[in-house]
Write a protein that holds these residues in place. Structure first.
Motif, PDB file in Angstrom:
ATOM      1  N   ALA A 384       1.025   2.289   7.703  1.00  0.00           N
ATOM      2  CA  ALA A 384       0.155   1.948   6.580  1.00  0.00           C
ATOM      3  C   ALA A 384       0.850   2.243   5.250  1.00  0.00           C
ATOM      4  O   ALA A 384       0.743   1.458   4.293  1.00  0.00           O
ATOM      5  CB  ALA A 384      -1.155   2.718   6.679  1.00  0.00           C
ATOM      6  N   TRP A 385       1.547   3.368   5.181  1.00  0.00           N
ATOM      7  CA  TRP A 385       2.293   3.688   3.964  1.00  0.00           C
ATOM      8  C   TRP A 385       3.366   2.629   3.702  1.00  0.00           C
ATOM      9  O   TRP A 385       3.538   2.166   2.558  1.00  0.00           O
ATOM     10  CB  TRP A 385       2.941   5.064   4.111  1.00  0.00           C
ATOM     11  N   ARG A 386       4.065   2.228   4.754  1.00  0.00           N
ATOM     12  CA  ARG A 386       5.147   1.231   4.610  1.00  0.00           C
ATOM     13  C   ARG A 386       4.610  -0.127   4.159  1.00  0.00           C
ATOM     14  O   ARG A 386       5.226  -0.805   3.319  1.00  0.00           O
ATOM     15  CB  ARG A 386       5.877   1.100   5.954  1.00  0.00           C
ATOM     16  N   LEU A 387       3.471  -0.538   4.676  1.00  0.00           N
ATOM     17  CA  LEU A 387       2.940  -1.873   4.389  1.00  0.00           C
ATOM     18  C   LEU A 387       2.261  -1.965   3.033  1.00  0.00           C
ATOM     19  O   LEU A 387       2.390  -2.985   2.335  1.00  0.00           O
ATOM     20  CB  LEU A 387       1.950  -2.285   5.486  1.00  0.00           C
ATOM     21  N   TRP A 388       1.518  -0.917   2.633  1.00  0.00           N
ATOM     22  CA  TRP A 388       0.623  -1.051   1.487  1.00  0.00           C
ATOM     23  C   TRP A 388       0.878  -0.086   0.338  1.00  0.00           C
ATOM     24  O   TRP A 388       0.388  -0.321  -0.772  1.00  0.00           O
ATOM     25  CB  TRP A 388      -0.829  -0.880   1.943  1.00  0.00           C
ATOM     26  N   VAL A 389       1.604   0.984   0.584  1.00  0.00           N
ATOM     27  CA  VAL A 389       1.725   2.021  -0.436  1.00  0.00           C
ATOM     28  C   VAL A 389       3.105   2.103  -1.038  1.00  0.00           C
ATOM     29  O   VAL A 389       3.252   2.289  -2.248  1.00  0.00           O
ATOM     30  CB  VAL A 389       1.321   3.400   0.146  1.00  0.00           C
ATOM     31  N   ARG A 390       4.142   1.984  -0.256  1.00  0.00           N
ATOM     32  CA  ARG A 390       5.508   2.217  -0.704  1.00  0.00           C
ATOM     33  C   ARG A 390       5.835   1.371  -1.943  1.00  0.00           C
ATOM     34  O   ARG A 390       5.635   0.162  -1.957  1.00  0.00           O
ATOM     35  CB  ARG A 390       6.522   1.894   0.391  1.00  0.00           C
ATOM     36  N   GLY A 391       6.285   2.044  -2.978  1.00  0.00           N
ATOM     37  CA  GLY A 391       6.654   1.368  -4.214  1.00  0.00           C
ATOM     38  C   GLY A 391       5.504   1.219  -5.200  1.00  0.00           C
ATOM     39  O   GLY A 391       5.729   0.851  -6.356  1.00  0.00           O
ATOM     40  N   ARG A 392       4.277   1.508  -4.757  1.00  0.00           N
ATOM     41  CA  ARG A 392       3.127   1.369  -5.650  1.00  0.00           C
ATOM     42  C   ARG A 392       2.524   2.706  -6.044  1.00  0.00           C
ATOM     43  O   ARG A 392       1.795   2.796  -7.032  1.00  0.00           O
ATOM     44  CB  ARG A 392       2.044   0.526  -4.969  1.00  0.00           C
ATOM     45  N   GLU A 393       2.797   3.760  -5.263  1.00  0.00           N
ATOM     46  CA  GLU A 393       2.138   5.030  -5.503  1.00  0.00           C
ATOM     47  C   GLU A 393       2.571   5.698  -6.795  1.00  0.00           C
ATOM     48  O   GLU A 393       1.859   6.535  -7.342  1.00  0.00           O
ATOM     49  CB  GLU A 393       2.387   5.990  -4.321  1.00  0.00           C
ATOM     50  N   MET A 394       3.724   5.311  -7.334  1.00  0.00           N
ATOM     51  CA  MET A 394       4.210   5.969  -8.541  1.00  0.00           C
ATOM     52  C   MET A 394       3.420   5.582  -9.786  1.00  0.00           C
ATOM     53  O   MET A 394       3.522   6.231 -10.820  1.00  0.00           O
ATOM     54  CB  MET A 394       5.696   5.628  -8.773  1.00  0.00           C
ATOM     55  N   VAL A 395       2.614   4.538  -9.712  1.00  0.00           N
ATOM     56  CA  VAL A 395       1.845   4.112 -10.882  1.00  0.00           C
ATOM     57  C   VAL A 395       0.825   5.151 -11.290  1.00  0.00           C
ATOM     58  O   VAL A 395       0.311   5.131 -12.397  1.00  0.00           O
ATOM     59  CB  VAL A 395       1.136   2.766 -10.619  1.00  0.00           C
ATOM     60  N   THR A 396       0.489   6.079 -10.401  1.00  0.00           N
ATOM     61  CA  THR A 396      -0.514   7.088 -10.716  1.00  0.00           C
ATOM     62  C   THR A 396       0.093   8.305 -11.411  1.00  0.00           C
ATOM     63  O   THR A 396      -0.634   9.229 -11.770  1.00  0.00           O
ATOM     64  CB  THR A 396      -1.202   7.568  -9.419  1.00  0.00           C
ATOM     65  N   GLU A 397       1.383   8.332 -11.571  1.00  0.00           N
ATOM     66  CA  GLU A 397       2.048   9.557 -12.068  1.00  0.00           C
ATOM     67  C   GLU A 397       2.440   9.424 -13.531  1.00  0.00           C
ATOM     68  O   GLU A 397       2.696   8.344 -14.002  1.00  0.00           O
ATOM     69  CB  GLU A 397       3.266   9.863 -11.187  1.00  0.00           C
TER      70      GLU A 397
END
Length: 397
Positions: A384-397
């Motif tokens: 799930a992390w690989r498909l939907w999260v990787r590369g996008r989670e940094m927008v919250t920081e």
């Protein structure tokens, strides 16, 4: 707040801890419950799955209700219901009565975790919320660390009903402190939050957000793996490996120290690394540890340490990932933090309940079904992390 920050943090932590405390405290009593109420391991495990189902559905309601009326009144009413349901569990005459009382107990108990996290989101921004949630999780881990030990001692000394007597007394004390210490934190009451059309629209908007959907699935599969272990641990350690209830509590507590370490590391490094990086590290550690968990059965090794050592690293990985997944999921939705926390909790508990039922039916003769469920959950979380999260989670920081 009119009270010291430390006292407030302790109160919120105790409220969030009521969820795991309600499951972990009576885990050593599950075999005794099965024997006393004339059922098998699958029947006793239904008290766990019924709890998770009630916990999940309750969150779908209580989050939006708190968005409409505020955190404090919803929390007070829910905790009063919890006191009554815990007493009903203590007095249950049959396994059916216990399962029903556990369901009601869960409907009320979910107010603690979901509203506790929403209160943190009300008061703090994304990074600070991640740090606070991590430290709260570390303190909260004392519940599953100490609860099975104390619960095992109570079970041996006074019988399984004494575990629910303790929960009744503990929650009654919580009601008093919530009444005296907690002021309202929701400054954005939404008068439309309970309209069915608006609830559905909010949940659809949340699920349409790819990052939210991804971290919710990462969180959900990670928790499902933990619950698969929680669901099967008593029967594996007591029935399969021959541990006493106190010994089972000690073995379970050893694994919880991994979760505590993960949450402490998360809190310490949240400002330096950010929630996104910590989430990635936790997910990858969980996937590798899932592989390690499945190696002993492939080589015919059946020993408690072959289970406990990989599980320690798995619990450590979830200690890293769960608070950061929660912070990322809630970061973009301050106007409906209750709904966002509710949906995350519902999906998390739903996945856990499904795996719990599966483990309950398969764990009787071997720890292998539990190990497969845990490892599979870690791999699903990584996917799930690989498909939907990787590369996008940094927008919250």
């Amino acid at each position: 707040m009119n009270h010291p920050a430390a006292a407030f943090a302790i109160l919120i932590t105790s409220l969030v801890a009521i969820g795991p405390l309600s499951t972990d405290f009576y885990l050593p009593a599950l075999p005794s419950i099965a024997a006393a109420l004339g059922t098998d391991s699958a029947g006793a495990q239904l008290t766990l799955s019924a709890y998770l189902i009630g916990f999940g559905f309750g969150q779908l309601v209580l989050g939006p209700v708190s968005d409409r009326y505020g955190r404090r009144p919803v929390l007070l009413v829910s905790m009063l219901v919890y006191v009554g349901a815990s007493a009903a569990c203590m007095l249950a005459p049959s396994i059916g009565g216990l399962v029903g009382a556990r369901f009601v107990q869960a409907l009320a108990a979910c107010a603690g975790p979901v509203l506790g996290r929403a209160i943190v989101r009300d008061l703090y921004g994304p990074q600070e919320a991640a740090r606070m949630l991590s430290y709260m999780s570390a303190a909260m881990a004392l519940a599953p660390l100490l609860a099975p030990l104390f619960g095992g001692w109570l079970t041996v000394a006074f019988g399984w009903r004494s575990t629910f007597a303790f929960l009744t007394a503990f929650s009654a004390i919580q009601v008093i402190f919530v009444w005296r210490m907690l002021t309202e934190t929701n400054r954005h009451l939404d008068p439309l939050a309970l309209q069915p059309r608006n609830i559905i629209a909010n949940y659809r908007a949340l699920l349409a957000d790819r990052l939210y959907r991804g971290v919710v699935m990462v969180n959900g599969f990670g928790y499902a793996g933990l619950f698969a272990f929680i669901s099967g641990a008593a029967f594996v350690f007591i029935d399969h490996y021959g541990f006493s209830p106190q010994g089972m509590g000690l073995a379970f507590g050893c694994n919880v120290t991994g979760f505590m370490l993960g949450t402490v590391l998360s809190g310490r490094y949240s400002r330096r690394l950010g929630p996104g990086r910590l989430l990635r590290h936790g997910v990858l550690l969980g996937a590798v540890s899932g592989v390690a968990l499945m190696l002993p059965p492939l080589f015919g090794i059946d020993h408690p340490l072959a289970l406990m050592v990989p599980m320690w690293f798995i619990t450590c990985s979830t200690g890293l990932s769960l608070p950061n997944a929660t912070a990322i999921a809630l970061s973009a939705y301050p106007h409906m933090a209750g709904a966002a926390a509710s949906l995350m909790g519902f999906l998390q508990m739903g996945l856990g309940a499904v795996l719990g039922v599966a483990v309950g039916h398969g764990v009787g003769g071997s720890p292998l079904p539990m190990m497969i469920a845990v490892a599979g959950s870690m791999w699903a979380s990584a996917l799930a992390w690989r498909l939907w999260v990787r590369g996008r989670e940094m927008v919250t920081e």
